[in-house]
Design a protein around this motif. Sequence first.
Motif, PDB file in Angstrom:
ATOM      1  N   PHE A 786       0.821  -1.210   0.000  1.00  0.00           N
ATOM      2  CA  PHE A 786       0.000   0.000   0.000  1.00  0.00           C
ATOM      3  C   PHE A 786       0.854   1.259   0.000  1.00  0.00           C
ATOM      4  O   PHE A 786       0.416   2.306  -0.503  1.00  0.00           O
ATOM      5  CB  PHE A 786      -0.952  -0.015   1.196  1.00  0.00           C
ATOM      6  CG  PHE A 786      -2.208  -0.794   0.924  1.00  0.00           C
ATOM      7  CD1 PHE A 786      -3.159  -0.315   0.016  1.00  0.00           C
ATOM      8  CD2 PHE A 786      -2.448  -2.007   1.537  1.00  0.00           C
ATOM      9  CE1 PHE A 786      -4.309  -1.040  -0.252  1.00  0.00           C
ATOM     10  CE2 PHE A 786      -3.590  -2.733   1.270  1.00  0.00           C
ATOM     11  CZ  PHE A 786      -4.541  -2.244   0.370  1.00  0.00           C
ATOM     12  N   SER A 787       2.069   1.166   0.535  1.00  0.00           N
ATOM     13  CA  SER A 787       2.974   2.315   0.440  1.00  0.00           C
ATOM     14  C   SER A 787       3.296   2.619  -1.013  1.00  0.00           C
ATOM     15  O   SER A 787       3.270   3.772  -1.457  1.00  0.00           O
ATOM     16  CB  SER A 787       4.260   2.044   1.215  1.00  0.00           C
ATOM     17  OG  SER A 787       3.995   1.856   2.583  1.00  0.00           O
ATOM     18  N   VAL A 788       3.607   1.560  -1.768  1.00  0.00           N
ATOM     19  CA  VAL A 788       3.894   1.721  -3.199  1.00  0.00           C
ATOM     20  C   VAL A 788       2.655   2.211  -3.937  1.00  0.00           C
ATOM     21  O   VAL A 788       2.715   3.105  -4.794  1.00  0.00           O
ATOM     22  CB  VAL A 788       4.395   0.388  -3.790  1.00  0.00           C
ATOM     23  CG1 VAL A 788       4.461   0.461  -5.308  1.00  0.00           C
ATOM     24  CG2 VAL A 788       5.758   0.047  -3.229  1.00  0.00           C
ATOM     25  N   MET A 805       4.052  -2.471 -10.359  1.00  0.00           N
ATOM     26  CA  MET A 805       5.012  -2.086  -9.329  1.00  0.00           C
ATOM     27  C   MET A 805       4.697  -2.778  -7.995  1.00  0.00           C
ATOM     28  O   MET A 805       5.624  -3.190  -7.276  1.00  0.00           O
ATOM     29  CB  MET A 805       4.996  -0.563  -9.158  1.00  0.00           C
ATOM     30  CG  MET A 805       6.061  -0.047  -8.204  1.00  0.00           C
ATOM     31  SD  MET A 805       7.736  -0.507  -8.730  1.00  0.00           S
ATOM     32  CE  MET A 805       8.676   0.054  -7.311  1.00  0.00           C
ATOM     33  N   VAL A 806       3.416  -2.919  -7.667  1.00  0.00           N
ATOM     34  CA  VAL A 806       3.040  -3.624  -6.429  1.00  0.00           C
ATOM     35  C   VAL A 806       3.499  -5.081  -6.516  1.00  0.00           C
ATOM     36  O   VAL A 806       4.062  -5.635  -5.561  1.00  0.00           O
ATOM     37  CB  VAL A 806       1.523  -3.531  -6.188  1.00  0.00           C
ATOM     38  CG1 VAL A 806       1.100  -4.483  -5.061  1.00  0.00           C
ATOM     39  CG2 VAL A 806       1.110  -2.102  -5.841  1.00  0.00           C
ATOM     40  N   LEU A 807       3.243  -5.710  -7.672  1.00  0.00           N
ATOM     41  CA  LEU A 807       3.688  -7.095  -7.877  1.00  0.00           C
ATOM     42  C   LEU A 807       5.196  -7.204  -7.704  1.00  0.00           C
ATOM     43  O   LEU A 807       5.694  -8.089  -6.990  1.00  0.00           O
ATOM     44  CB  LEU A 807       3.274  -7.553  -9.284  1.00  0.00           C
ATOM     45  CG  LEU A 807       3.889  -8.885  -9.776  1.00  0.00           C
ATOM     46  CD1 LEU A 807       3.344 -10.043  -8.966  1.00  0.00           C
ATOM     47  CD2 LEU A 807       3.615  -9.085 -11.269  1.00  0.00           C
ATOM     48  N   HIS A 808       5.950  -6.291  -8.356  1.00  0.00           N
ATOM     49  CA  HIS A 808       7.405  -6.352  -8.320  1.00  0.00           C
ATOM     50  C   HIS A 808       7.932  -6.120  -6.900  1.00  0.00           C
ATOM     51  O   HIS A 808       8.854  -6.824  -6.448  1.00  0.00           O
ATOM     52  CB  HIS A 808       7.970  -5.296  -9.275  1.00  0.00           C
ATOM     53  CG  HIS A 808       9.439  -5.422  -9.499  1.00  0.00           C
ATOM     54  ND1 HIS A 808      10.023  -6.564  -9.968  1.00  0.00           N
ATOM     55  CD2 HIS A 808      10.464  -4.525  -9.287  1.00  0.00           C
ATOM     56  CE1 HIS A 808      11.338  -6.392 -10.061  1.00  0.00           C
ATOM     57  NE2 HIS A 808      11.621  -5.156  -9.650  1.00  0.00           N
ATOM     58  N   THR A 809       7.319  -5.193  -6.187  1.00  0.00           N
ATOM     59  CA  THR A 809       7.757  -4.911  -4.808  1.00  0.00           C
ATOM     60  C   THR A 809       7.520  -6.119  -3.904  1.00  0.00           C
ATOM     61  O   THR A 809       8.383  -6.469  -3.078  1.00  0.00           O
ATOM     62  CB  THR A 809       6.997  -3.690  -4.259  1.00  0.00           C
ATOM     63  OG1 THR A 809       7.258  -2.556  -5.092  1.00  0.00           O
ATOM     64  CG2 THR A 809       7.432  -3.384  -2.826  1.00  0.00           C
TER      65      THR A 809
END
Length: 903
Positions: A786-788, A805-809
């Motif tokens: 959720f930060s991303v 980006m959420v997936l990658h993080t």
Amino acid sequence: MDSMQPNTQDHPNQWYRKSAEQAMADLQTSTSGLAPEEAAARLLRVGTNALPAKAVDPVWLRFARHFNDVLIYILLAAAAATALMGHWTDTVVILSVAVINAAIGFFQENKAEKSLAALRGMLSSHAQVVRNGNKMKIDARELVPGDIVILRPGDKIPADVRLYEAHHLQVEESMLTGESMTVDKQVEVIDQEVLLADRLNLAFSGTSVSAGNAKGVVVETGVSTELGKINRMIATVDESRTPLLRQIDQMGKRIFQLIVGMMLVLFVIGFFLHDYPFGELLLSLISLAVAAVPEGLPAIVSMILSIGVQRMATNKAIIRKLPTVETLGAMSVICSDKTGTLTMNEMTVRSVLTADTSFNVEGQSYEPKGRITLAGGTAPINWADHPNLAAFIRAVDTCNDSSVQRDDSGRWGVVGGPTEGALKVLARKAELPAQEVKRLGKIPFDSSYKYMARRCDVGDENLIYLKGAPDVLLGMCEQQLGKDGIQPLDRDYWEREMGHIASQGLRMLAAAYRPVPGADSEIDHPDVQQGMIFLGIAGLMDPPRPEAIEAISMCRQAGIQVKMITGDHPDTAVAIAGMLGMGTDLRAMTGHELEAIDDSELKSRAMQYSVFARTSPEHKLRLVRALQANDQVVGMTGDGVNDAPALKQADVGIAMGIKGTEVTKEAADMVLTDDNFSTIAGAVREGRRVYDNLKKTVLFVLPTSMAQGLIIVIAILAGMVVPLSPLQVLWMNMATATTLSFGLAFEPGESGMMRRKPRDVHESILGGFTLWRVIFVGILLTAAAFSVDTWMLANNADTNHIRTMVLHTLVISQWAYLFNCRLQEEFSLNAAMLRNGALLAVTLALILLQCLVLYVPFMQSAFDTQPLPFSNWLVAIGIGALVFLAVELEKWVIRKWKARRGR
């Protein structure tokens, strides 16, 4: 003949307690055999002399069973829902995941039941019978009770037979009784109840004739034989689920209940409070179902177990069923056969007693190497001082039909009986000067008179050498040979010393001789009945394996009880158990004592005794069940058909690869290629390592599933766009999680692993600490996601970019958390990490996979991803580093808290 049912009111089915004549009368037959017509009629009534085949499920059904899992049900429901909505890519990928998991389970686990087929293969294919007074060869399947069979050396006995003629008949029965020695058969009635090994007037189906000839009447065929009884026992034993699989099943049910409850609640909230469009809401709930299901876990478990199987195979333990690897780590009791597993399976002379001196014999095998010393001494003897010992050794060497040979591999072995072979080895160790010996007449050994005699010319003398049971030979002697010459027989001395030898668990064999006037070459029983001169007694044993002694010590240190279950004599078994270091104040429970108590009393006794002697197949099965009733995880070793039911009942059935029968191997979970108990101890060590790594893997996989579920739940509750699509969730669960888990599979065992007690199989793999770690890390990963999401929304990124980006993080954070999982409480970055090359391999594989899903066009299209700039990689790596440090800080706090609590 109207009936063929035996009259067994006095002793039902106890044919050994009937005379051969009575057995024939009961079966309405004679030594001339049945008429062919009567045999055919009986065959129709009783059926063929064969064991029934067990129906085998078709391949498609065995494959379909691997979909019978609550977690797979969720995936199948999700696939059906996406298909109804027309999201065919999602449907195909979800179904592919379900099929892949089923295929792994189907191909990696051997579910085929081959034990009964192997049993049927042990039956003889032909039988020599007498019918209407004529000898003929028939298919053994056509044998019926009442048939007269002829047995010759090398024959496999085709049915259970009551013998009425036996000429030096020796039968190999170890596959039924566990006895390592061949059995000398006789025909006399046994007028008391005895165990299977002592029914000397019966010959049993599936055993084989080692020597001699016999005739007998068939008393039982097919399923009624002793082999058939074992067949029935195997068929009625249910295979139990291993502790880990039971826990994973339970965990799956809990996850299923949680997911269904959450989906119902979220549907109500999303549809009625946030006015989500039905299709969008349904797709989000499918994402929740796919996210919360750790669908990669079955594949990961199978992979780790397979690695354990491969490692064990290199250490001479072949695992036939994957879950066995994990069960080995929980094993709390090992029930082991004695002969060949705990012992060398090579008879060895350990001592020789003469009229005035006792001698020790060194050496542990058939290799003719070892000194002969005075008892308690270390220096080799002076043969000039002990001519009576030399005379004893020449007697047992000459009155002997065996030989000692070395094979191409350099291993020493015996051709002939093991006891006679041990005496030949003794003679080779003595290295006495050669004598010219001409062997003449012989009286072969027979159990009815318990001795063997040989007449021979030794130089200018004509001698009779006699060898056999000490009590029998003492009755034939009036004199004994001392080192100063011939003396009157001191029977009290010999009987006192024989008691001492028996207390050490040694078998005894005596020798005597006498000069014979004249040059006759013939010999008969009257020649040896009196006037013999007693020479001495050899004490023989099958010595313990040195490595088994060390392995038992290791097992006891690890909190594992070792119990010896053998068909041998109680005194011998207790003596060997003492030498193996199985405990002090050892006592043996016999098969007779075991039969006299019920299951509730046996439950208590089974834990108190370490040695069980004179046991039958039923006894072994009852013992395993009694130990399991005490919540013990039981390993059972065996090599004969008689061991198969107990092996199948045990949590870990362990078969001998060298001397084990095919039946035993097929009923077992693990096969030892070296028949060595120490291999079991090594397998337990590997099993504990595998379980630790499985637990670390669960600790690694579940937080990610929790984080994915939390992300979707929070998004729906907040009325937001869900930050991950169903296919992106599947990618993270199957591709990355499975790949990274491979690194934990190769983690070396932690120090002190074999000094802790077996784990409690009732303790959930999701214990208090594990549950806390899953929740803690799950919240960390959710916060990272959720930060991303918030940061990218603030930068006006589109939905696909945010989701990528959420997936990658999450993938990078999961990679960082992988290193946390190496050690549950200690700091993870240590020197041992460098020994695990798989960590580097999975890191490189993860980078490759992420590049594929981010930068390859058809993968972007399938998973709705976008290429990320290098700066986004740096952000994801930074968040992963924060996750790693947060978990290590949590470990440090827990260590400090436990240390204060300990003080």
